[in-house]
Motif scaffolding. Structure first.
Motif, PDB file in Angstrom:
ATOM      1  N   THR A 150       1.024  -1.159   0.832  1.00  0.00           N
ATOM      2  CA  THR A 150       0.179  -0.261   0.215  1.00  0.00           C
ATOM      3  C   THR A 150       0.664   1.420  -0.139  1.00  0.00           C
TER       4      THR A 150
ATOM      5  N   GLN B 203      -7.844   0.135  -0.864  1.00  0.00           N
ATOM      6  CA  GLN B 203      -7.535  -1.035   0.913  1.00  0.00           C
ATOM      7  C   GLN B 203      -8.959  -1.074   1.280  1.00  0.00           C
TER       8      GLN B 203
ATOM      9  N   ASP C  51      -5.730  -1.603  -4.810  1.00  0.00           N
ATOM     10  CA  ASP C  51      -4.866  -2.229  -3.521  1.00  0.00           C
ATOM     11  C   ASP C  51      -5.876  -3.589  -3.412  1.00  0.00           C
ATOM     12  N   GLU C  52      -5.473  -4.478  -3.397  1.00  0.00           N
ATOM     13  CA  GLU C  52      -5.970  -5.616  -2.737  1.00  0.00           C
ATOM     14  C   GLU C  52      -7.373  -5.651  -3.008  1.00  0.00           C
TER      15      GLU C  52
HETATM   16 MG   LIG Z   1      -1.889  -2.836   1.998  1.00  0.00          MG
END
Ligand SMILES: [Mg+2]
Ligand SMILES: Nc1ncnc2c1ncn2[C@@H]1O[C@H](COP(=O)(O)OP(=O)(O)OP(=O)(O)O)[C@@H](O)[C@H]1O
Length: 325
Positions: A48, A88, A164-165
């Protein structure tokens, strides 16, 4: 002015420290345009933080980078024009409906009211959210929520999308939907920089995978290349009974110079193989000594094994979608 550059991201020695902690510790990246770059690493690896620097949300303490040809620090406004980020932690407004969120963003980026509505409805349809378009986002399921997040980040098509994810905590069906969305975006020419803790996700989606651990890029390559660096995979041999299994175990361990993993439930042996040729020689040795083989097969190494080889441990797998930042 449009800058012609080969790379979507070109970074040299990126560093971000928080106090004494080196969250990102000298990362070099060269990410060609038009691909999915998979940034794979366990909790706290620095994924991140790297994304936030490349998206101009955090200033690097050291190093240099261009994003879509523009300098990250000197030309941050130009960088922002080219990119979009799905965090995220989501950025849509929980109180608004999915449709209202998309229209609001459309207006922000300069669409007329009509254009914004049209784009919102297009995206809602594409992301299978038409039925839920008037529902408040806080009442969405996890999968719907993730889809509206991505929809929100592509109201105008970004040249580079940071995800992000995007699938952490999603069930397999929702995960597959997100994967399809990513593939469709890439087809339309968007470069995708995606972080994940899921080895399978990187394997499925990414053209190029970077493995990050403790702020350092510890390996990079295609899924195939990374797998190759761990050896050819494993040899699995099945027998009818324990006597044959034990005899074979001694012979194979000697032939291959590796320890056999014995499974007495299904009378199978598994051994790592460095080169393909060796497996054939080892099987030949069993035949020579009249060991009765039920069946044998070769297994490709998994990305788990790649990670194990590179770091000496398996990455932690997040399952609840709650991640510290
Ligand atoms: Mg992260
Ligand atoms: N704002 C901050 N202040 C202090 N430390 C931070 C901050 N942001 C991140 N860190 C630390 O930097 C390291 C890298 O964090 P980062 O969030 O980049 O990891 P990550 O790879 O995204 O992990 P995850 O998979 O859990 O999201 C961690 O040790 C984290 O605790």
């Amino acid at each position: 002015m449009e800058k012609k550059k080969m790379y979507a991201v070109e970074a040299t020695n990126l560093v971000k420290t928080f106090g004494k902690e080196h969250a990102v510790d000298g990362v070099d990246l060269k990410i060609p345009k038009g691909i999915v770059y998979g940034f794979l690493g366990p909790n706290g690896a620095g994924k991140t933080t790297t994304i936030r620097m490349l998206a101009t949300l955090l200033k690097p303490n050291n190093g240099h980078a261009t994003v879509m040809g523009y300098d990250l620090v000197e030309e941050a406004d130009d960088v922002r024009q080219k990119i979009s980020l799905t965090g995220q932690f989501a950025s849509v407004d929980e109180e608004l409906s999915g449709r209202e969120n998309l229209i609001f963003i459309g207006r922000l980026v300069g669409y007329t009211r009509k254009e914004a509505k049209q784009r919102a409805d297009e995206l809602l349809a594409a992301f299978q959210l038409t039925d839920a378009s008037k529902r408040q986002v806080k009442k969405y399921s996890g999968g719907m929520r993730r889809r509206i997040d991505i929809a929100a980040s592509i109201v105008t098509s970004p040249e580079l999308l940071f995800l992000d994810e995007p699938t952490t905590g999603l069930d397999p069906r929702s995960r597959n939907q997100v994967w399809d969305i990513v593939r469709a975006l890439v087809k339309q020419g968007t470069t995708v920089f995606l972080t994940t803790q899921y080895l399978e996700e990187a394997d499925q989606l990414a053209d190029l995978i970077g493995v990050i651990d403790h702020g350092k890029l510890i390996a990079e390559g295609t899924s195939k290349e990374l797998k190759a660096s761990v050896g050819a995979g494993s040899l699995i041999v099945n027998f009818d009974n324990e006597v044959e299994l034990q005899r074979a175990s001694t012979i194979l361990e000697e032939q291959l110079g590796e320890k056999a993993d014995k499974d007495l439930k299904d009378y199978s042996l598994t051994l790592p193989i460095k080169e393909h040729d060796k497996a054939a020689v080892a099987i030949g040795a069993l035949a020579n000594q009249n060991v009765k083989i039920k069946e044998f097969s070769m297994a490709q190494p998994s990305l788990d094994e790649v990670f194990l080889t590179l770091t000496g441990k398996l990455p932690d797998q997040e399952t609840d979608g709650v991640v510290n930042e």
